[in-house]
Design an enzyme around this catalytic site. Structure first.
Site, PDB file in Angstrom:
ATOM      1  CG  HIS A 128       0.380   0.479  -0.460  1.00 40.84           C
ATOM      2  ND1 HIS A 128      -0.099  -0.024   0.725  1.00 40.84           N
ATOM      3  CD2 HIS A 128      -0.549   1.379  -0.885  1.00 40.84           C
ATOM      4  CE1 HIS A 128      -1.260   0.543   1.001  1.00 40.84           C
ATOM      5  NE2 HIS A 128      -1.551   1.403   0.050  1.00 40.84           N
ATOM      6  CG  ASP A 205       1.203  -4.639  -4.144  1.00 37.47           C
ATOM      7  OD1 ASP A 205       0.143  -4.647  -4.794  1.00 37.47           O
ATOM      8  OD2 ASP A 205       1.459  -3.795  -3.268  1.00 37.47           O
ATOM      9  CD  GLN A 208      -2.868   1.350  -7.636  1.00 39.86           C
ATOM     10  OE1 GLN A 208      -3.522   1.651  -8.638  1.00 39.86           O
ATOM     11  NE2 GLN A 208      -3.250   1.680  -6.418  1.00 39.86           N
ATOM     12  CE  LYS A 231      -5.880  -0.516  -4.379  1.00 40.06           C
ATOM     13  NZ  LYS A 231      -6.047   0.835  -3.823  1.00 40.06           N
ATOM     14  CB  CYS A 369      -0.466   3.907   1.814  1.00 42.10           C
ATOM     15  SG  CYS A 369      -2.004   4.266   2.627  1.00 42.10           S
TER      16      CYS A 369
HETATM   17  C1  LIG Z   1       0.370  -0.795  -4.719  1.00 42.91           C
HETATM   18  C2  LIG Z   1      -0.638  -1.096  -3.657  1.00 42.91           C
HETATM   19  N1  LIG Z   1      -0.465  -2.157  -2.876  1.00 42.91           N
HETATM   20  C3  LIG Z   1      -1.354  -2.482  -1.928  1.00 42.91           C
HETATM   21  C4  LIG Z   1      -2.473  -1.722  -1.706  1.00 42.91           C
HETATM   22  C5  LIG Z   1      -3.433  -2.122  -0.635  1.00 42.91           C
HETATM   23  O1  LIG Z   1      -4.654  -2.476  -1.188  1.00 42.91           O
HETATM   24  P1  LIG Z   1      -5.925  -2.749  -0.274  1.00 42.91           P
HETATM   25  O2  LIG Z   1      -6.051  -1.532   0.622  1.00 42.91           O
HETATM   26  O3  LIG Z   1      -7.040  -2.890  -1.224  1.00 42.91           O
HETATM   27  O4  LIG Z   1      -5.645  -3.970   0.501  1.00 42.91           O
HETATM   28  C6  LIG Z   1      -2.689  -0.586  -2.487  1.00 42.91           C
HETATM   29  C7  LIG Z   1      -3.844   0.292  -2.243  1.00 42.91           C
HETATM   30  O5  LIG Z   1      -3.858   1.435  -2.611  1.00 42.91           O
HETATM   31  C8  LIG Z   1      -1.742  -0.278  -3.496  1.00 42.91           C
HETATM   32  O6  LIG Z   1      -1.906   0.791  -4.285  1.00 42.91           O
END
Ligand SMILES: Cc1ncc(COP(=O)(O)O)c(C=O)c1O
Length: 411
Positions: A128, A205, A208, A231, A369
């Protein structure tokens, strides 16, 4: 609820999510955008209301009853998080705004402290943007280099290539546990072990993965691990950075201000102990308490049940979608979470999303993203249905009917 009786009663579970009862564009809402954010059970909404109605007060600084109550609940939620991911100590659980802030915190503290000119940071081809850009900024500042683990056409990381990227210059490996764009679940235990063999720390990270599978950070042995409350059926604006104590102790503070200090004079400031060293200013108290309530909720359902149910739903959805002519699934890894990303002939994903919305079906369209993922597959965007444990086979059927409608319009 259901876990104790050994069954998974999705109809009963849906009752707990008030938003799912509504109609959208005259059709029952089919919410399949859970990777972007998930819906909230009534118990989470109640926890937020209860906090503001009965104990709203600032934490840690007051001797009065409300402040003590708020502090107790805020810290109790931290203990729930610690237990939920099986961290060794509450001090390893740092409240942040979400995954994005968790990664930026590590980049700006551990990264700035340990990365120098000519050093390397390894990420993967399926990150992401929030696990790409913070490292790019750090590398630009320090004259360091970003190395990318490639993937195959199924969306699986090439672990032999990863092994070759690890070097004496590598300062950190930062990889996604489950891809939001492809659904791939990465072999993070192997990834961590290979890095640790060379003394390199690893950040996961987990935006998900945390909502969809049981997590044990000690067993995983990651050095950092971050996720977002919203999430995980909790509120927006709250998330967690887990770090091993020995890592966090050595790192400088992230932001500066109240809460993160032990004493301040104009000559010198002593920093607070963990985790407060990393929690400057008034935190998201209601958010933390709401996150605690979300954890209570999923614990009650049972993370194993959630994972098994979603896997069955994914298999059903994959079967149904695979039968549609012209539909191509993007992300066909053997280990996969409940994400169905696809293209449909020449139809632009935004048109798919718009037509499905008219049918009350919420999916996400675009690059998610993760623009480098789109580039890797040679497409501008996908349509993505992402599932949660309150989704049903009937909703997958509605999605398939909706896609038939798209095909009708574009035939
Ligand atoms: C794999 C992954 N990493 C990071 C993020 C960023 O999360 P947040 O926008 O809640 O900080 C997301 C959000 O969709 C994501 O899917």
């Amino acid at each position: 609820m259901t876990a104790t009786s050994g069954t998974f009663d999705v109809a009963r579970i849906r009752e707990d999510f008030p938003i799912l009862k509504q109609t959208v564009n005259g059709k029952p809402l089919v919410y399949l955008d859970n990777a972007a954010t998930s819906q909230k059970p009534q118990s989470v909404i109640d926890a937020l209301v209860r906090y503001y109605v009965t104990e709203n007060s600032n934490v840690h600084r007051g001797v009065h009853t409300l402040s003590q109550r708020a502090t107790d609940d805020y810290e109790y939620a931290r203990a729930k998080v610690r237990q939920f991911i099986n961290a060794a100590d509450d001090r390893e659980i740092i409240y942040v705004r979400g995954t994005t802030e968790g990664i930026n915190l590590v980049a700006q503290t551990y990264g700035r402290q340990n990365v120098g000119a000519g050093d390397e940071i390894i990420i993967s081809a399926m990150e992401h943007h929030s696990n790409i850009v913070p490292w790019q900024i750090l590398c630009q500042e320090k004259g360091a280099h970003l190395k990318i683990v490639p993937m195959n056409d199924a969306g699986e990381l090439l672990i032999d290539k990863y092994e070759k990227l690890l070097s004496a210059r590598t300062r950190l490996v930062s990889v996604v546990h489950q891809s939001n764009a492809l659904g791939t679940i990465n072999p993070i235990k192997a990834i961590i072990e290979l890095a640790h063999n060379q003394g390199i720390p690893v950040l996961i990270d987990a935006a998900q993965s945390v909502p969809h599978m049981p997590i044990d950070v000690q067993e995983m042995d990651c050095d950092f691990f971050t996720f977002s409350g919203h999430k995980l059926y909790g509120p927006t604006g709250i998330g967690i950075l887990y770090g091993k104590t020995e890592m966090l102790e050595k790192m400088p503070p992230y932001q500066a201000g109240g809460e993160m200090i032990r004493s301040v004079t104009f000559e010198k400031t002593l920093y607070n102990v963990l985790p407060h060293k990393f929690e400057a200013g008034t935190p998201n108290i209601a958010g933390a308490i709401g996150l605690g309530a979300a954890i209570d909720y999923v614990n009650q359902v049972g993370m194993e049940y959630i994972a098994a149910y979603e896997k069955a739903l994914l298999n059903y959805g994959t079967d149904c979608l695979s039968r549609i002519e012209g539909l191509k699934l993007i992300g066909t890894a053997r280990e996969k979470g409940a994400i169905l990303s696809f293209t449909l002939g020449d139809v632009h994903p935004h048109d798919i999303g718009t037509i499905l919305d008219a049918e009350g079906i919420a999916i996400r369209t675009g690059h998610h993203c993760a623009q480098p993922v789109m580039e890797r597959f040679g497409i501008p965007a996908t349509a993505r249905a992402s599932l949660a444990f309150y989704n049903t086979r009937e909703e997958i059927d509605a999605l398939i009917k909706g896609i038939d409608r798209v095909l009708e319009v574009f035939s």
